[in-house]
Design a protein around this motif. Structure first.
Motif, PDB file in Angstrom:
ATOM      1  N   GLY A  65       1.336  -0.428  -0.629  1.00 58.16           N
ATOM      2  CA  GLY A  65       0.864  -1.230   0.508  1.00 58.16           C
ATOM      3  C   GLY A  65      -0.515  -1.805   0.256  1.00 58.16           C
ATOM      4  O   GLY A  65      -0.776  -2.985   0.537  1.00 58.16           O
ATOM      5  N   ILE A  66      -1.406  -0.994  -0.279  1.00 58.31           N
ATOM      6  CA  ILE A  66      -2.768  -1.471  -0.576  1.00 58.31           C
ATOM      7  C   ILE A  66      -2.725  -2.539  -1.672  1.00 58.31           C
ATOM      8  O   ILE A  66      -3.389  -3.575  -1.578  1.00 58.31           O
ATOM      9  N   TYR A  67      -1.933  -2.298  -2.720  1.00 57.19           N
ATOM     10  CA  TYR A  67      -1.834  -3.253  -3.823  1.00 57.19           C
ATOM     11  C   TYR A  67      -1.273  -4.593  -3.337  1.00 57.19           C
ATOM     12  O   TYR A  67      -1.816  -5.664  -3.647  1.00 57.19           O
ATOM     13  N   LEU A  68      -0.156  -4.531  -2.580  1.00 57.10           N
ATOM     14  CA  LEU A  68       0.420  -5.780  -2.064  1.00 57.10           C
ATOM     15  C   LEU A  68      -0.541  -6.466  -1.087  1.00 57.10           C
ATOM     16  O   LEU A  68      -0.610  -7.704  -1.048  1.00 57.10           O
ATOM     17  N   GLY A  69      -1.277  -5.668  -0.325  1.00 53.63           N
ATOM     18  CA  GLY A  69      -2.262  -6.248   0.585  1.00 53.63           C
ATOM     19  C   GLY A  69      -3.342  -7.004  -0.155  1.00 53.63           C
ATOM     20  O   GLY A  69      -3.763  -8.083   0.262  1.00 53.63           O
ATOM     21  N   GLU A  70      -3.804  -6.454  -1.269  1.00 54.80           N
ATOM     22  CA  GLU A  70      -4.815  -7.156  -2.068  1.00 54.80           C
ATOM     23  C   GLU A  70      -4.234  -8.393  -2.731  1.00 54.80           C
ATOM     24  O   GLU A  70      -4.907  -9.425  -2.845  1.00 54.80           O
ATOM     25  N   LEU A  71      -2.969  -8.289  -3.192  1.00 57.86           N
ATOM     26  CA  LEU A  71      -2.329  -9.454  -3.810  1.00 57.86           C
ATOM     27  C   LEU A  71      -2.160 -10.599  -2.812  1.00 57.86           C
ATOM     28  O   LEU A  71      -2.368 -11.770  -3.160  1.00 57.86           O
ATOM     29  N   LEU A  72      -1.750 -10.259  -1.598  1.00 54.63           N
ATOM     30  CA  LEU A  72      -1.477 -11.287  -0.590  1.00 54.63           C
ATOM     31  C   LEU A  72      -2.720 -11.669   0.205  1.00 54.63           C
ATOM     32  O   LEU A  72      -2.693 -12.635   0.974  1.00 54.63           O
ATOM     33  N   GLY A  73      -3.797 -10.916   0.041  1.00 54.24           N
ATOM     34  CA  GLY A  73      -5.023 -11.222   0.761  1.00 54.24           C
ATOM     35  C   GLY A  73      -4.991 -10.723   2.199  1.00 54.24           C
ATOM     36  O   GLY A  73      -5.857 -11.085   2.993  1.00 54.24           O
ATOM     37  N   SER A  74      -4.005  -9.947   2.556  1.00 53.81           N
ATOM     38  CA  SER A  74      -3.904  -9.435   3.925  1.00 53.81           C
ATOM     39  C   SER A  74      -3.303  -8.029   3.857  1.00 53.81           C
ATOM     40  O   SER A  74      -2.153  -7.847   3.451  1.00 53.81           O
ATOM     41  N   LEU A  75      -4.115  -7.050   4.258  1.00 53.29           N
ATOM     42  CA  LEU A  75      -3.686  -5.658   4.174  1.00 53.29           C
ATOM     43  C   LEU A  75      -2.465  -5.377   5.046  1.00 53.29           C
ATOM     44  O   LEU A  75      -1.547  -4.665   4.633  1.00 53.29           O
ATOM     45  N   TRP A  76      -2.417  -5.972   6.232  1.00 56.12           N
ATOM     46  CA  TRP A  76      -1.297  -5.699   7.122  1.00 56.12           C
ATOM     47  C   TRP A  76       0.009  -6.267   6.569  1.00 56.12           C
ATOM     48  O   TRP A  76       1.076  -5.706   6.793  1.00 56.12           O
ATOM     49  N   MET A  77      -0.065  -7.384   5.824  1.00 56.27           N
ATOM     50  CA  MET A  77       1.151  -7.935   5.216  1.00 56.27           C
ATOM     51  C   MET A  77       1.674  -7.019   4.108  1.00 56.27           C
ATOM     52  O   MET A  77       2.887  -6.820   3.975  1.00 56.27           O
ATOM     53  N   GLY A  78       0.759  -6.453   3.348  1.00 57.57           N
ATOM     54  CA  GLY A  78       1.174  -5.525   2.289  1.00 57.57           C
ATOM     55  C   GLY A  78       1.874  -4.305   2.868  1.00 57.57           C
ATOM     56  O   GLY A  78       2.943  -3.896   2.395  1.00 57.57           O
ATOM     57  N   PHE A  79       1.272  -3.727   3.923  1.00 58.99           N
ATOM     58  CA  PHE A  79       1.905  -2.570   4.558  1.00 58.99           C
ATOM     59  C   PHE A  79       3.168  -2.965   5.316  1.00 58.99           C
ATOM     60  O   PHE A  79       4.108  -2.173   5.430  1.00 58.99           O
ATOM     61  N   GLY A  80       3.212  -4.183   5.825  1.00 53.99           N
ATOM     62  CA  GLY A  80       4.428  -4.675   6.493  1.00 53.99           C
ATOM     63  C   GLY A  80       5.589  -4.772   5.528  1.00 53.99           C
ATOM     64  O   GLY A  80       6.721  -4.414   5.859  1.00 53.99           O
ATOM     65  N   ILE A  81       5.319  -5.274   4.332  1.00 47.66           N
ATOM     66  CA  ILE A  81       6.373  -5.379   3.314  1.00 47.66           C
ATOM     67  C   ILE A  81       6.862  -3.990   2.915  1.00 47.66           C
ATOM     68  O   ILE A  81       8.065  -3.747   2.799  1.00 47.66           O
ATOM     69  N   VAL A  82       5.928  -3.067   2.721  1.00 46.57           N
ATOM     70  CA  VAL A  82       6.302  -1.692   2.359  1.00 46.57           C
ATOM     71  C   VAL A  82       7.111  -1.058   3.491  1.00 46.57           C
ATOM     72  O   VAL A  82       8.124  -0.394   3.255  1.00 46.57           O
ATOM     73  N   ALA A  83       6.718  -1.265   4.728  1.00 43.62           N
ATOM     74  CA  ALA A  83       7.443  -0.713   5.874  1.00 43.62           C
ATOM     75  C   ALA A  83       8.844  -1.314   5.966  1.00 43.62           C
ATOM     76  O   ALA A  83       9.825  -0.605   6.228  1.00 43.62           O
ATOM     77  N   ALA A  84       8.956  -2.626   5.749  1.00 43.55           N
ATOM     78  CA  ALA A  84      10.269  -3.281   5.789  1.00 43.55           C
ATOM     79  C   ALA A  84      11.172  -2.732   4.681  1.00 43.55           C
ATOM     80  O   ALA A  84      12.365  -2.479   4.910  1.00 43.55           O
ATOM     81  N   PHE A  85      10.603  -2.549   3.498  1.00 41.99           N
ATOM     82  CA  PHE A  85      11.377  -1.977   2.391  1.00 41.99           C
ATOM     83  C   PHE A  85      11.851  -0.571   2.730  1.00 41.99           C
ATOM     84  O   PHE A  85      13.006  -0.211   2.490  1.00 41.99           O
ATOM     85  N   THR A  86      10.959   0.224   3.312  1.00 40.41           N
ATOM     86  CA  THR A  86      11.309   1.593   3.684  1.00 40.41           C
ATOM     87  C   THR A  86      12.408   1.601   4.741  1.00 40.41           C
ATOM     88  O   THR A  86      13.356   2.397   4.665  1.00 40.41           O
ATOM     89  N   LEU A  87      12.316   0.737   5.729  1.00 41.25           N
ATOM     90  CA  LEU A  87      13.359   0.644   6.753  1.00 41.25           C
ATOM     91  C   LEU A  87      14.685   0.190   6.157  1.00 41.25           C
ATOM     92  O   LEU A  87      15.749   0.656   6.584  1.00 41.25           O
ATOM     93  N   LEU A  88      14.641  -0.688   5.175  1.00 39.40           N
ATOM     94  CA  LEU A  88      15.858  -1.126   4.498  1.00 39.40           C
ATOM     95  C   LEU A  88      16.517   0.047   3.773  1.00 39.40           C
ATOM     96  O   LEU A  88      17.744   0.225   3.842  1.00 39.40           O
ATOM     97  N   VAL A  89      15.716   0.852   3.106  1.00 36.39           N
ATOM     98  CA  VAL A  89      16.247   2.032   2.414  1.00 36.39           C
ATOM     99  C   VAL A  89      16.869   3.011   3.413  1.00 36.39           C
ATOM    100  O   VAL A  89      17.946   3.549   3.191  1.00 36.39           O
TER     101      VAL A  89
END
Length: 123
Positions: A65-89
């Motif tokens: 989540g932190i890594y994706l947040g830094e890549l996308l420039g928005s911490l909440w988007m990084g954690f959102g993607i991780v949360a969506a992935f986790t919910l998909l699993v």
């Protein structure tokens, strides 16, 4: 050599049968305790392993989540993607619940049968 009375023989035989039944019941109880202790230890080991795996997965997901947040420039988007992935699993695991439960059940039965085969070989 003196002959025993029939009543004495029957009393001795009754005592022997009683001792045999008591010993058989005790043996069954000890075998049940052995299987219960083996199953409990395997369960507890799996529980400890699952706990350690859960903690490692948690740290991995937070790091992602932190890594994706830094890549996308928005911490909440990084954690959102991780949360969506986790919910998909989780959703996928819910869809395949029956085969997973069947696999666990088969593993437990195989474990118990293996222990039973070991007991038969030792006798």
């Amino acid at each position: 050599m003196e002959e025993k009375k029939v009543s004495t023989l029957f009393e001795e035989m009754r005592d022997d049968v009683g001792k045999f039944i008591k010993s058989t019941l005790e043996l069954g109880k000890l075998e049940a305790f052995e299987k219960l202790s083996l199953g409990s230890s395997a369960f507890l080991y799996g529980l400890i392993l699952a706990g350690a795996g859960t903690i490692a997965l948690l740290f991995l997901l937070v790091s992602a989540g932190i890594y994706l947040g830094e890549l996308l420039g928005s911490l909440w988007m990084g954690f959102g993607i991780v949360a969506a992935f986790t919910l998909l699993v989780v959703f996928i695991l819910l869809l395949v619940r029956k085969p997973i439960q069947r696999s666990f059940t088969n593993s437990i039965v195989r474990f118990l049968l293996k222990q039973d085969d070991k007991d038969d070989k030792n006798q």
